[in-house]
Design an enzyme around this catalytic site. Sequence first.
Site, PDB file in Angstrom:
ATOM      1  N   SER A  50     -20.655  -9.192 -26.772  1.00 59.96           N
ATOM      2  CA  SER A  50     -21.324  -9.575 -27.623  1.00 59.96           C
ATOM      3  C   SER A  50     -20.739  -8.989 -28.317  1.00 59.96           C
ATOM      4  O   SER A  50     -22.068  -8.298 -29.376  1.00 59.96           O
ATOM      5  CB  SER A  50     -22.898 -10.038 -27.240  1.00 59.96           C
ATOM      6  OG  SER A  50     -22.332 -11.765 -26.588  1.00 59.96           O
ATOM      7  N   LYS A  55     -19.652  -8.436 -31.126  1.00 60.33           N
ATOM      8  CA  LYS A  55     -20.299  -8.615 -33.005  1.00 60.33           C
ATOM      9  C   LYS A  55     -20.979  -8.019 -33.525  1.00 60.33           C
ATOM     10  O   LYS A  55     -21.035  -8.685 -35.087  1.00 60.33           O
ATOM     11  CB  LYS A  55     -21.661 -10.059 -32.105  1.00 60.33           C
ATOM     12  CG  LYS A  55     -20.911 -10.903 -31.793  1.00 60.33           C
ATOM     13  CD  LYS A  55     -22.782 -11.815 -30.967  1.00 60.33           C
ATOM     14  CE  LYS A  55     -22.360 -13.164 -29.427  1.00 60.33           C
ATOM     15  NZ  LYS A  55     -22.975 -13.771 -28.525  1.00 60.33           N
ATOM     16  N   TYR A  80     -12.572 -15.799 -31.389  1.00 58.79           N
ATOM     17  CA  TYR A  80     -14.131 -15.022 -31.503  1.00 58.79           C
ATOM     18  C   TYR A  80     -13.789 -14.792 -30.048  1.00 58.79           C
ATOM     19  O   TYR A  80     -14.477 -13.690 -29.273  1.00 58.79           O
ATOM     20  CB  TYR A  80     -14.988 -15.962 -31.678  1.00 58.79           C
ATOM     21  CG  TYR A  80     -16.201 -15.993 -31.030  1.00 58.79           C
ATOM     22  CD1 TYR A  80     -16.777 -14.916 -31.478  1.00 58.79           C
ATOM     23  CD2 TYR A  80     -16.759 -16.883 -29.703  1.00 58.79           C
ATOM     24  CE1 TYR A  80     -17.848 -15.193 -30.236  1.00 58.79           C
ATOM     25  CE2 TYR A  80     -17.470 -16.426 -29.262  1.00 58.79           C
ATOM     26  CZ  TYR A  80     -18.755 -14.948 -29.184  1.00 58.79           C
ATOM     27  OH  TYR A  80     -19.592 -15.183 -28.346  1.00 58.79           O
ATOM     28  N   TYR A 116     -30.924 -10.128 -27.991  1.00 60.91           N
ATOM     29  CA  TYR A 116     -31.524 -11.792 -27.631  1.00 60.91           C
ATOM     30  C   TYR A 116     -33.364 -12.091 -27.591  1.00 60.91           C
ATOM     31  O   TYR A 116     -33.398 -10.918 -28.410  1.00 60.91           O
ATOM     32  CB  TYR A 116     -30.298 -11.986 -26.642  1.00 60.91           C
ATOM     33  CG  TYR A 116     -29.123 -11.820 -26.616  1.00 60.91           C
ATOM     34  CD1 TYR A 116     -28.372 -12.396 -27.047  1.00 60.91           C
ATOM     35  CD2 TYR A 116     -28.437 -11.159 -24.994  1.00 60.91           C
ATOM     36  CE1 TYR A 116     -27.279 -11.914 -27.235  1.00 60.91           C
ATOM     37  CE2 TYR A 116     -27.071 -11.084 -25.233  1.00 60.91           C
ATOM     38  CZ  TYR A 116     -27.162 -11.585 -26.048  1.00 60.91           C
ATOM     39  OH  TYR A 116     -25.198 -10.805 -25.645  1.00 60.91           O
ATOM     40  N   VAL A 136     -22.263  -9.442 -22.302  1.00 59.96           N
ATOM     41  CA  VAL A 136     -22.534  -9.991 -20.775  1.00 59.96           C
ATOM     42  C   VAL A 136     -21.063 -10.087 -19.755  1.00 59.96           C
ATOM     43  O   VAL A 136     -21.392  -9.452 -18.685  1.00 59.96           O
ATOM     44  CB  VAL A 136     -22.418 -11.685 -20.959  1.00 59.96           C
ATOM     45  CG1 VAL A 136     -23.579 -12.528 -21.196  1.00 59.96           C
ATOM     46  CG2 VAL A 136     -20.675 -12.019 -21.457  1.00 59.96           C
TER      47      VAL A 136
HETATM   48  N1  GLU Z   1     -18.810 -14.317 -24.713  1.00 54.16           N
HETATM   49  C1  GLU Z   1     -19.678 -14.931 -24.969  1.00 54.16           C
HETATM   50  C2  GLU Z   1     -20.285 -15.868 -25.123  1.00 54.16           C
HETATM   51  O1  GLU Z   1     -19.644 -16.401 -26.442  1.00 54.16           O
HETATM   52  C3  GLU Z   1     -20.527 -13.484 -25.145  1.00 54.16           C
HETATM   53  C4  GLU Z   1     -22.378 -13.544 -24.713  1.00 54.16           C
HETATM   54  C5  GLU Z   1     -22.671 -12.111 -24.259  1.00 54.16           C
HETATM   55  O2  GLU Z   1     -22.140 -11.283 -24.675  1.00 54.16           O
HETATM   56  O3  GLU Z   1     -24.203 -12.458 -24.741  1.00 54.16           O
HETATM   57  O4  GLU Z   1     -20.703 -15.899 -23.823  1.00 54.16           O
END
Ligand code: GLU
Length: 437
Positions: free
Chosen positions: A63, A66, A188, A240, A258
């Site tokens: 993430s 992002k 993605y 989050y 994660v």
């Molecule tokens: N690729 C993971 C997902 O889409 C990223 C989640 C994360 O790093 O918080 O669940």
Amino acid sequence: MKSPLPEYLKHVLTQCKQDSGQTAQYIPELASANPDHLGVALCTIDGDMYAAGDTEVEFAIESISKAFVYAIALEDRGFDGVAKKVGVEPSGDPFNQLSLDPKTGRPDNPLINAGAITTHTLVNGKTPQDRYDRVADVLSRCAGRKLRVMEDVYSSEMKTADRNRALAYMLHMTGIIEGDPMAAVEYYTRQCSLAVTAKDLAVMTATLANRGRQPVTKEQIFSPDVMVRVQSVMLTCGMYDYAGDWVTAVGIPSKSGVGGGIIGSLPGQVGIATFSPQLEEHGNSYRGIKIFEHMSDKMGLHLLKVVPPSQSAVRRDKTVKLPSRPGHPANLRVVAVQGAVNFVAAEHVSRHLVSIQPKDDVGIVLDLRAVTMMYDVGKMLLADTVEGLIADGHKVALIDPDGVLPKDKMGAADRPGTLKELLPQGAVAGENQLGEF
Ligand code: GLU
């Protein structure tokens, strides 16, 4: 002598080594990551890197990507173009929730999965592959090396990506995602599977902190306004449903993944990255949180612990006597300004200048050689102040070899003179000599 910082960072790691949490269980390949890995890297906006622990071990960016892809989408579609599709509100929900605005149908923000799948589709490119190539290229330029996909992580994540597929179909149904929703999830997921080290992340984050300029290659990758937007969203939505605790305890715009990484960007100062794959219940790295909390506290990194720049903005105010010559002032009052001139610094300098009473035998010299950055508000305020001084009957000269003040914005008739105009011939050999005053 060696810098003491790496030793200090080692000490931080020993302080924050307690085990807790577990690797990301919902992606088999991440579940089997080595839970003992622990590292911290810090890159200044001048490109100096300090690191301790496992900072050259590759792991999936997840993430954290992002934040960078949001920046690319903003560059490609503009603020309004992106805002039509993704909001900037903290959702307070877990990362994989379908948190959509009830009126517009937009995902709440670009750092939860629904928003991130959407921003991925807003990147320029004729095909999904083109879009992904652009993402991988920009992230690689931020890292200063070509990043590769961890194919094992990618295929493992695709096997368990049903929830993201469901999100993408919902977003497609409401018209937020255009094009093939399954291609959006596929690419993605490739974006999330890019391999980085903590050192890569530190320099990538320093690019954010450095107003979009990669501190080592010096490439201007993003525009400064985009960086303000991205870091604002990181501050409020980056962790989050832990965002509120994070802002109060750490106070650094951040993003976690994660894969075990957390980045923190301190604008104008430093990019920080931690790596430890043991996650707490919100999906953030447990030991990463501890390291950030520790460093924020002990190193005074909280964004709201601001060092007042105003008091030091006037570096020097000195009156220099000149040999008297008819038509020239007998004294020069040299006011030297330094550092980054933002609103409070400009207000301080302006107030200082305004308090000088006009006298026939005193000329004012505004020396801007030690200014490192002039914000627009500083330019406006100081240009107006110089104009006002001249209107009040002061003789004013600027030492501004880098042109930090917009001379065209100052009243044409009353433009400040050069130093030579103010000085009797031969009184001072050159502007550089003012440095000795
Ligand atoms: N690729 C993971 C997902 O889409 C990223 C989640 C994360 O790093 O918080 O669940």
